[in-house]
Write a protein that holds these residues in place. Structure first.
Motif, short mmCIF file in Angstrom:
data_model
loop_
_atom_site.label_atom_id
_atom_site.label_comp_id
_atom_site.label_asym_id
_atom_site.label_seq_id
_atom_site.Cartn_x
_atom_site.Cartn_y
_atom_site.Cartn_z
N LEU A 102 11.15 33.95 16.34
CA LEU A 102 10.91 33.01 17.43
C LEU A 102 10.71 33.79 18.73
CD1 LEU A 102 10.94 30.13 18.68
CD2 LEU A 102 13.43 30.36 18.85
N VAL A 103 9.65 33.44 19.47
CA VAL A 103 9.36 34.13 20.72
C VAL A 103 8.83 33.11 21.71
CG1 VAL A 103 7.01 34.75 20.01
CG2 VAL A 103 8.19 36.13 21.73
N GLN A 104 9.07 33.36 22.98
CA GLN A 104 8.57 32.46 24.02
C GLN A 104 7.09 32.71 24.29
OE1 GLN A 104 11.09 33.00 27.46
NE2 GLN A 104 12.61 31.54 26.71
N GLY A 122 3.84 33.93 25.88
CA GLY A 122 3.64 35.14 26.68
C GLY A 122 4.35 36.36 26.13
N GLY A 123 5.20 36.16 25.14
CA GLY A 123 5.95 37.25 24.57
C GLY A 123 5.17 38.04 23.52
N SER A 124 5.87 38.99 22.90
CA SER A 124 5.24 39.88 21.92
C SER A 124 6.08 39.97 20.66
CB SER A 124 5.08 41.29 22.50
OG SER A 124 4.25 41.28 23.64
N LEU A 125 5.40 40.22 19.56
CA LEU A 125 6.04 40.52 18.28
C LEU A 125 5.21 41.56 17.57
CD1 LEU A 125 7.06 37.06 16.72
CD2 LEU A 125 8.62 38.86 17.48
N ARG A 126 5.87 42.32 16.70
CA ARG A 126 5.16 43.29 15.87
C ARG A 126 5.50 43.02 14.41
NH1 ARG A 126 5.92 49.66 14.70
NH2 ARG A 126 3.73 50.29 14.59
N LEU A 127 4.48 42.71 13.63
CA LEU A 127 4.65 42.50 12.20
C LEU A 127 4.34 43.78 11.44
CD1 LEU A 127 2.88 39.03 11.75
CD2 LEU A 127 5.25 39.51 12.43
N SER A 128 5.08 43.98 10.35
CA SER A 128 4.83 45.11 9.46
C SER A 128 4.67 44.60 8.04
CB SER A 128 5.99 46.11 9.51
OG SER A 128 6.17 46.62 10.80
N CYS A 129 3.90 45.32 7.26
CA CYS A 129 3.71 44.98 5.85
C CYS A 129 3.58 46.28 5.07
CB CYS A 129 2.48 44.11 5.67
SG CYS A 129 2.04 43.80 3.94
N PRO A 159 1.61 29.09 21.92
CA PRO A 159 2.15 28.15 20.92
C PRO A 159 1.21 27.95 19.73
CG PRO A 159 2.58 27.33 23.11
CD PRO A 159 1.72 28.55 23.28
N GLU A 160 -0.08 28.02 19.97
CA GLU A 160 -1.04 27.84 18.87
C GLU A 160 -1.08 29.03 17.90
OE1 GLU A 160 -1.62 27.48 22.15
OE2 GLU A 160 -3.63 28.19 22.69
N THR A 192 5.60 35.64 6.56
CA THR A 192 6.69 35.69 7.54
C THR A 192 6.38 34.67 8.65
OG1 THR A 192 8.02 37.13 8.97
CG2 THR A 192 5.67 37.60 8.88
N GLN A 193 7.38 33.91 9.05
CA GLN A 193 7.18 32.85 10.02
C GLN A 193 7.15 33.41 11.44
OE1 GLN A 193 6.80 29.30 9.57
NE2 GLN A 193 6.31 29.42 11.76
N VAL A 194 6.15 33.01 12.19
CA VAL A 194 6.08 33.31 13.63
C VAL A 194 6.06 31.98 14.37
CG1 VAL A 194 4.68 34.26 15.50
CG2 VAL A 194 4.92 35.52 13.33
N THR A 195 7.01 31.78 15.26
CA THR A 195 7.09 30.56 16.04
C THR A 195 7.07 30.92 17.52
OG1 THR A 195 8.41 29.47 14.32
CG2 THR A 195 8.42 28.47 16.51
N VAL A 196 6.11 30.33 18.24
CA VAL A 196 5.98 30.57 19.68
C VAL A 196 6.33 29.28 20.39
CG1 VAL A 196 4.50 31.37 21.54
CG2 VAL A 196 4.14 32.22 19.20
N SER A 197 7.47 29.29 21.07
CA SER A 197 7.95 28.06 21.69
C SER A 197 8.94 28.40 22.80
CB SER A 197 8.64 27.18 20.64
OG SER A 197 9.21 26.04 21.24
#
Length: 121
Positions: free
Chosen positions: A11-13, A15-22, A87-88, A115-120
């Motif tokens: 979960l991230v707000q 404007g935030g950032s995430l890094r996914l790995s596989c 959010p989209e 993996t779930q990514v939620t922007v909210s």
């Protein structure tokens, strides 16, 4: 057998950032293209980005300039750096890889579990 294991969602707000790995593991001879797809509730699974073994990339228009795909061939791992999240962008993110197994001549596409990514806010 071949496995793809994703990590880094959450979960991230806005404007935030995430890094996914596989990370791909198992009976692997060669990995060709690797990619990321996403699926929002009630929608089809769509391409986010792909990268060839040589490093050529393709991005969906909706993520250009915000997301960056990369890979570490020595680690059989693909990454997705996601900045300026909206959010989209909320969805389950899946990685895939076009892999030739040892002792085989044909490549097959393998998928991770998502993996779930939620922007909210």
């Amino acid at each position: 057998q071949v496995q793809l294991v994703e990590s880094g969602g959450g979960l991230v707000q806005p404007g935030g950032s995430l890094r996914l790995s596989c990370a791909a593991s198992g009976n692997i001879f060669k990995i060709n293209a690797m990619g990321w797809y996403r699926q929002a509730p009630g929608k089809q699974r769509d391409l986010v980005a792909t990268i060839t073994s040589g490093g050529s990339t393709v991005y969906a228009d909706s993520v250009k300039g915000r997301f960056t795909i990369s890979r570490d061939n020595a680690k059989n791992t693909v990454y997705l750096q996601m900045n300026s999240l909206k959010p989209e962008d909320t969805a389950v993110y899946y990685c895939n890889a076009d892999i030739i197994r040892k002792y085989y001549s044909t490549a097959y596409v393998y998928w991770g579990q998502g993996t779930q990514v939620t922007v909210s806010s």
